[in-house]
Design a protein around this motif. Structure first.
Motif, PDB file in Angstrom:
ATOM      1  N   SER A  40      18.873  23.532  51.061  1.00 50.33           N
ATOM      2  CA  SER A  40      19.842  23.659  50.040  1.00 50.33           C
ATOM      3  C   SER A  40      19.512  24.823  48.891  1.00 50.33           C
ATOM      4  O   SER A  40      20.052  24.666  47.943  1.00 50.33           O
ATOM      5  N   SER A  41      18.605  25.676  49.234  1.00 49.89           N
ATOM      6  CA  SER A  41      17.972  26.472  48.249  1.00 49.89           C
ATOM      7  C   SER A  41      19.261  27.448  48.048  1.00 49.89           C
ATOM      8  O   SER A  41      18.911  28.132  46.953  1.00 49.89           O
ATOM      9  N   TRP A  42      20.124  27.869  48.667  1.00 53.86           N
ATOM     10  CA  TRP A  42      21.155  28.850  48.370  1.00 53.86           C
ATOM     11  C   TRP A  42      22.366  28.149  47.457  1.00 53.86           C
ATOM     12  O   TRP A  42      23.234  29.050  47.078  1.00 53.86           O
ATOM     13  N   MET A  43      22.162  27.033  47.403  1.00 57.50           N
ATOM     14  CA  MET A  43      23.295  26.096  46.406  1.00 57.50           C
ATOM     15  C   MET A  43      22.659  26.634  44.925  1.00 57.50           C
ATOM     16  O   MET A  43      21.803  26.734  44.356  1.00 57.50           O
ATOM     17  N   ARG A  44      23.664  26.769  43.844  1.00 55.53           N
ATOM     18  CA  ARG A  44      23.253  26.815  42.455  1.00 55.53           C
ATOM     19  C   ARG A  44      22.201  25.949  41.879  1.00 55.53           C
ATOM     20  O   ARG A  44      21.513  26.022  41.264  1.00 55.53           O
ATOM     21  N   SER A  45      22.683  24.606  42.230  1.00 57.52           N
ATOM     22  CA  SER A  45      21.774  23.294  41.754  1.00 57.52           C
ATOM     23  C   SER A  45      20.753  23.407  42.786  1.00 57.52           C
ATOM     24  O   SER A  45      19.819  22.525  42.263  1.00 57.52           O
ATOM     25  N   ARG A  46      20.696  24.099  43.820  1.00 55.27           N
ATOM     26  CA  ARG A  46      19.410  23.892  44.838  1.00 55.27           C
ATOM     27  C   ARG A  46      19.463  22.430  45.619  1.00 55.27           C
ATOM     28  O   ARG A  46      18.445  22.085  46.035  1.00 55.27           O
ATOM     29  N   LYS A  47      20.575  21.784  45.343  1.00 56.57           N
ATOM     30  CA  LYS A  47      20.718  20.407  45.917  1.00 56.57           C
ATOM     31  C   LYS A  47      22.017  20.020  46.557  1.00 56.57           C
ATOM     32  O   LYS A  47      22.875  20.701  46.126  1.00 56.57           O
ATOM     33  N   PHE A  48      22.188  18.977  47.449  1.00 56.22           N
ATOM     34  CA  PHE A  48      23.161  18.562  48.131  1.00 56.22           C
ATOM     35  C   PHE A  48      23.570  17.204  47.888  1.00 56.22           C
ATOM     36  O   PHE A  48      22.649  16.526  47.054  1.00 56.22           O
TER      37      PHE A  48
END
Length: 390
Positions: free
Chosen positions: A166-174
């Protein structure tokens, strides 16, 4: 002749149309009757307010862990299978009967930024906009049994695997979400569930992950806030605190000494997190040891993390250590500390024929025959009121 053949074919076509129409009508009649007999559907068929207002909600029964690893099956925080249920939002009770209790749902991945207020509501469109797809050139973001049929209003989620971190998400989370595969009707909306947000790391990181709860035999770096080969891990290893059991034993015997080993500069919150995580470890209370001090004719029973469960002083056995006087508590605490440094003289109760925890300290045989302890109590060890025995 040709004209007659055409009339016959036309007649068959008309009969087919009638048959299909009758089937459709019958199906619609059954649906209406089903709605009539299902009180929940009757109640919800005339919702108050806009069509987006809903009292039916899907929700996850158990909590997801804060960290999930790619290529590993998704489980609840406690290691049990993840479950999802349909509830009536007005009563907060599960819908266990009727056609709604048998709906099919689809599991999806959501953006970790999708809301934070548990009381927040959202529309179907807002939910769908937060569904996260795989990155270009990557495998589907989530694989496994993505559709689940509820039984009695509850479904078990199995074989779900997230394939990317999930590191590519802005929040780094799903987040994990779900939605109904086919609408029940235009009037009824079932609100989609949204799990807590979580981090997804690459599978190789699982080798260093923490255990919840930890095992007594786990290496001590499995505890939260202790990094493998980090400063705290090295300090404890240098003092032969290698496992969670070692950690709990010293914490039970002398918590202040343990904290000094970790360093006087360790923040209070970090210390409490480490101890709190270690304390969730499951201890086998049937694993009991006895220790005897010849000079004082005193004996104690304790479990595998040195929690004292019974003491015999001056020929009297105490099942509750709260009944001990201050001087007796000092004696028991010093006896336990002496036992900590004399582990080779612990006697498992299994090794003493006919002795059980309820009567282990009442045997008639002389202590010298069963087990004898001659190691002195280290002079720098004294009991302080912060220590407890229960």
């Amino acid at each position: 002749m040709i004209h007659l053949y055409g009339l016959v074919m036309f007649g068959q076509h008309v009969m087919d149309v009638v048959r299909i129409s009758n089937a459709k009508v019958s199906e619609e009649v059954e649906r209406v009757i089903s709605r009539f007999h299902d009180p929940l559907l009757r109640t919800l068929s005339n919702p108050v307010g806009t069509s987006e207002e809903c009292s039916l909600r899907l929700r996850f029964v158990n909590k997801l862990p804060a960290t999930i690893f790619t290529s590993s099956q998704i489980e609840a925080e406690d290691g049990t299978p993840l479950e999802i249920e349909l509830v009536d939002g007005r009563t907060n009770e599960r819908v266990t009967s009727g056609p709604l209790s048998l709906i099919k749902i689809e599991i999806v991945i959501l953006d970790g930024d999708f809301g934070s207020d548990e009381g927040e509501d959202w529309t179907e469109k807002e939910f769908n906009c937060k569904i996260t797809r795989e990155r270009e050139g990557k495998r589907p973001l989530i694989t496994g049994e993505l559709t689940v049929m509820l039984q009695g209003g509850v479904g078990c989620l199995r074989n779900l695997i997230i394939t990317d971190n999930s590191s590519w998400m802005r929040s780094r989370k799903f987040r994990l979400g779900a939605r109904v595969v086919q609408k029940v009707s235009a009037e009824i909306r079932i609100r989609e569930p949204r799990s807590e947000n979580f981090i997804v790391k690459e599978h190789r990181g699982e080798l260093n992950k923490k255990h919840h709860p930890p095992f007594l035999s786990d290496e001590v770096w499995r505890l939260q806030k202790i990094a493998k080969d980090g400063p705290l891990h090295k300090r404890m290893s240098s003092r032969r605190i290698n496992t969670v059991q070692d950690f709990l034993q010293l914490h039970e015997v002398d918590a202040s000494s343990l904290r000094n080993i970790l360093g006087t500069g360790i923040p209070k919150r970090t210390w409490e997190t480490i101890v709190g995580h270690a304390s969730t470890c499951v201890v086998d209370d049937n694993e009991t040891y006895a220790y005897y001090q010849d000079s004082n004719k005193a004996r104690i029973l304790f479990n595998s993390v040195m929690k004292v469960t019974q003491a015999t002083l001056d020929g009297q056995t105490y099942q509750s250590l709260d009944k001990l006087t201050h001087s007796q508590k000092i004696l028991v605490q010093n006896l336990r500390r002496q036992a900590y440094y004399s582990k080779n003289q612990w006697v498992p109760l299994d090794y003493l024929p006919g002795i059980t925890p309820s009567r282990a300290l009442n045997f008639d045989s002389s202590p010298e025959e069963l087990f004898k302890v001659s190691a002195p109590i280290p002079g720098n060890l004294t009991w302080t009121p912060e220590h407890s025995f229960c």
